[in-house]
Write a protein that holds these residues in place. Structure first.
Motif, short mmCIF file in Angstrom:
data_model
loop_
_atom_site.label_atom_id
_atom_site.label_comp_id
_atom_site.label_asym_id
_atom_site.label_seq_id
_atom_site.Cartn_x
_atom_site.Cartn_y
_atom_site.Cartn_z
N ALA A 99 0.82 -1.22 0.00
CA ALA A 99 0.00 0.00 0.00
C ALA A 99 0.85 1.27 0.00
CB ALA A 99 -0.93 -0.01 1.21
N GLY A 100 2.17 1.12 0.03
CA GLY A 100 3.05 2.29 0.03
C GLY A 100 3.14 2.97 1.39
N LEU A 101 2.86 2.23 2.45
CA LEU A 101 2.89 2.78 3.81
C LEU A 101 4.16 2.34 4.54
CD1 LEU A 101 -0.82 2.01 4.76
CD2 LEU A 101 0.16 4.23 4.18
N PRO A 102 4.62 3.17 5.47
CA PRO A 102 5.78 2.77 6.26
C PRO A 102 5.43 1.63 7.22
CG PRO A 102 4.90 4.86 7.06
CD PRO A 102 4.12 4.50 5.82
N VAL A 103 6.41 0.78 7.48
CA VAL A 103 6.24 -0.30 8.44
C VAL A 103 6.90 0.14 9.75
CG1 VAL A 103 6.73 -2.72 8.98
CG2 VAL A 103 6.29 -2.04 6.60
N PRO A 104 6.11 0.36 10.80
CA PRO A 104 6.71 0.84 12.05
C PRO A 104 7.55 -0.24 12.73
CG PRO A 104 4.40 0.31 12.39
CD PRO A 104 4.66 0.16 10.91
N ALA A 105 8.62 0.17 13.37
CA ALA A 105 9.47 -0.76 14.11
C ALA A 105 8.69 -1.43 15.23
CB ALA A 105 10.68 -0.01 14.68
N GLU A 106 7.67 -0.78 15.73
CA GLU A 106 6.88 -1.28 16.87
C GLU A 106 5.68 -2.12 16.46
OE1 GLU A 106 8.84 2.64 17.47
OE2 GLU A 106 7.32 1.97 16.06
N LEU A 107 5.59 -2.52 15.19
CA LEU A 107 4.46 -3.29 14.66
C LEU A 107 4.09 -4.45 15.58
CD1 LEU A 107 2.59 -3.93 12.12
CD2 LEU A 107 4.39 -5.54 11.48
N VAL A 108 2.79 -4.60 15.85
CA VAL A 108 2.27 -5.72 16.64
C VAL A 108 1.52 -6.63 15.67
CG1 VAL A 108 0.73 -6.44 18.50
CG2 VAL A 108 2.05 -4.31 18.71
N SER A 109 1.88 -7.92 15.69
CA SER A 109 1.23 -8.89 14.81
C SER A 109 0.62 -10.02 15.63
CB SER A 109 2.25 -9.45 13.81
OG SER A 109 3.12 -10.34 14.50
N SER A 110 0.02 -10.97 14.93
CA SER A 110 -0.62 -12.10 15.60
C SER A 110 0.34 -12.89 16.47
CB SER A 110 -1.25 -13.03 14.56
OG SER A 110 -0.24 -13.63 13.75
N GLU A 111 1.61 -12.90 16.11
CA GLU A 111 2.59 -13.69 16.86
C GLU A 111 3.09 -12.98 18.12
OE1 GLU A 111 5.67 -15.02 14.23
OE2 GLU A 111 4.24 -16.06 12.93
N ASP A 112 2.74 -11.72 18.29
CA ASP A 112 3.23 -10.95 19.44
C ASP A 112 2.34 -11.05 20.66
OD1 ASP A 112 5.51 -9.93 18.08
OD2 ASP A 112 4.20 -8.51 17.05
N VAL A 113 1.18 -11.67 20.51
CA VAL A 113 0.24 -11.76 21.62
C VAL A 113 -0.29 -13.18 21.76
CG1 VAL A 113 -0.48 -9.34 21.52
CG2 VAL A 113 -1.69 -11.03 20.16
N GLU A 114 -0.62 -13.54 22.98
CA GLU A 114 -1.20 -14.86 23.21
C GLU A 114 -2.66 -14.90 22.75
OE1 GLU A 114 -2.22 -17.68 26.99
OE2 GLU A 114 -0.30 -16.64 26.99
N ARG A 115 -3.37 -13.80 22.99
CA ARG A 115 -4.78 -13.73 22.62
C ARG A 115 -4.97 -12.59 21.63
NH1 ARG A 115 -7.95 -12.84 27.99
NH2 ARG A 115 -6.56 -11.06 27.91
N GLY A 116 -5.59 -12.92 20.49
CA GLY A 116 -5.87 -11.90 19.49
C GLY A 116 -7.19 -11.20 19.76
N LYS A 117 -7.53 -10.29 18.87
CA LYS A 117 -8.80 -9.57 18.97
C LYS A 117 -9.92 -10.60 18.96
CE LYS A 117 -6.67 -5.87 16.31
NZ LYS A 117 -6.68 -5.14 15.04
N PRO A 118 -10.94 -10.45 19.76
CA PRO A 118 -11.45 -9.25 20.40
C PRO A 118 -10.81 -8.91 21.75
CG PRO A 118 -12.99 -11.02 20.78
CD PRO A 118 -11.88 -11.57 19.91
N HIS A 119 -9.84 -9.69 22.20
CA HIS A 119 -9.13 -9.33 23.43
C HIS A 119 -8.31 -8.06 23.17
CE1 HIS A 119 -10.30 -13.10 25.24
NE2 HIS A 119 -9.95 -13.70 24.12
N PRO A 120 -8.08 -7.27 24.18
CA PRO A 120 -7.35 -6.02 23.99
C PRO A 120 -5.83 -6.20 23.86
CG PRO A 120 -7.90 -6.28 26.30
CD PRO A 120 -8.58 -7.41 25.56
N ASP A 121 -5.35 -7.44 23.95
CA ASP A 121 -3.91 -7.71 23.99
C ASP A 121 -3.10 -7.04 22.88
OD1 ASP A 121 -5.24 -9.34 25.81
OD2 ASP A 121 -3.88 -11.04 25.52
N PRO A 122 -3.56 -7.05 21.62
CA PRO A 122 -2.75 -6.38 20.58
C PRO A 122 -2.55 -4.89 20.85
CG PRO A 122 -4.34 -7.85 19.57
CD PRO A 122 -4.70 -7.77 21.02
N TYR A 123 -3.57 -4.23 21.33
CA TYR A 123 -3.46 -2.79 21.59
C TYR A 123 -2.66 -2.51 22.87
CZ TYR A 123 -6.50 -2.19 17.66
OH TYR A 123 -7.01 -2.21 16.39
N LEU A 124 -2.79 -3.38 23.85
CA LEU A 124 -1.97 -3.23 25.06
C LEU A 124 -0.49 -3.39 24.71
CD1 LEU A 124 -4.18 -5.23 27.60
CD2 LEU A 124 -3.96 -2.73 27.38
N ARG A 125 -0.19 -4.37 23.84
CA ARG A 125 1.19 -4.57 23.40
C ARG A 125 1.67 -3.39 22.57
NH1 ARG A 125 4.88 -8.52 22.06
NH2 ARG A 125 5.03 -9.19 24.20
#
Length: 167
Positions: A120-146
């Motif tokens: 999409a031509g967007l920058p990839v932030p160094a702090e990117l949170v993906s599915s592998e960074d959290v034990e529980r995905g959405k709808p849990h708040p874990d991705p945003y907390l991370r």
């Protein structure tokens, strides 16, 4: 009327549907996947948006086919990532922000999340949170907390931009 001031230091963005349009790519990949693993599955149902592939696969296949099914959808999604494009204003917004004060919190795996941003031509932030960074995905708040943690912020110092009910 008084002005409202919020002490916001960070921005946490969902990716798909907020910054990029990957719906066509996802429908393409999941339609091909379902032909093999779950013929009754309808990915075009928007209630499926925002859920990690691993969690979606777990809902539709038996445990003995899980590894094969996850590997296949990851490959199909990666192969279709080039079909992703930026939503209006996303490039201008993200390139105007200071790195380290925003990140993307996606349900995609790290390779796919980065591939969709790049397509999409967007920058990839160094702090990117993906599915592998959290034990529980959405709808849990874990991705945003991370995401807040990755930015070195408290959750209350951040604003979340999300479009999916699961988010």
């Amino acid at each position: 009327m008084s002005d409202l001031e919020l002490p916001i230091a960070g921005l946490l963005f969902d990716n798909d549907g907020v910054l990029v349009d990957s719906h066509g790519a996802a429908v393409d990949a999941w339609s091909r996947w379902s032909a093999t693993f779950a013929p009754d599955f309808d990915w075009s149902d928007r209630s499926n948006a925002g859920i990690r592939a691993e969690d979606m696969v777990r809902r539709h296949v038996s445990e003995d086919r899980y590894d094969e099914a996850v590997e296949y959808i990851h490959q199909l999604e990666q192969d279709s990532a080039h079909m992703t494009h930026a939503l209006p204003g996303a490039v201008e917004l993200l390139t105007s922000l200071t790195p380290g004060m925003w990140t993307v919190c996606t349900s995609a795996n790290p390779r796919l999340g980065a591939a969709r941003l790049r397509a999409a031509g967007l920058p990839v932030p160094a702090e990117l949170v993906s599915s592998e960074d959290v034990e529980r995905g959405k709808p849990h708040p874990d991705p945003y907390l991370r995401g807040a943690q990755n930015l070195g912020l408290e959750p209350g110092e951040c604003i979340v931009f999300e479009d999916a009910a699961a988010g």
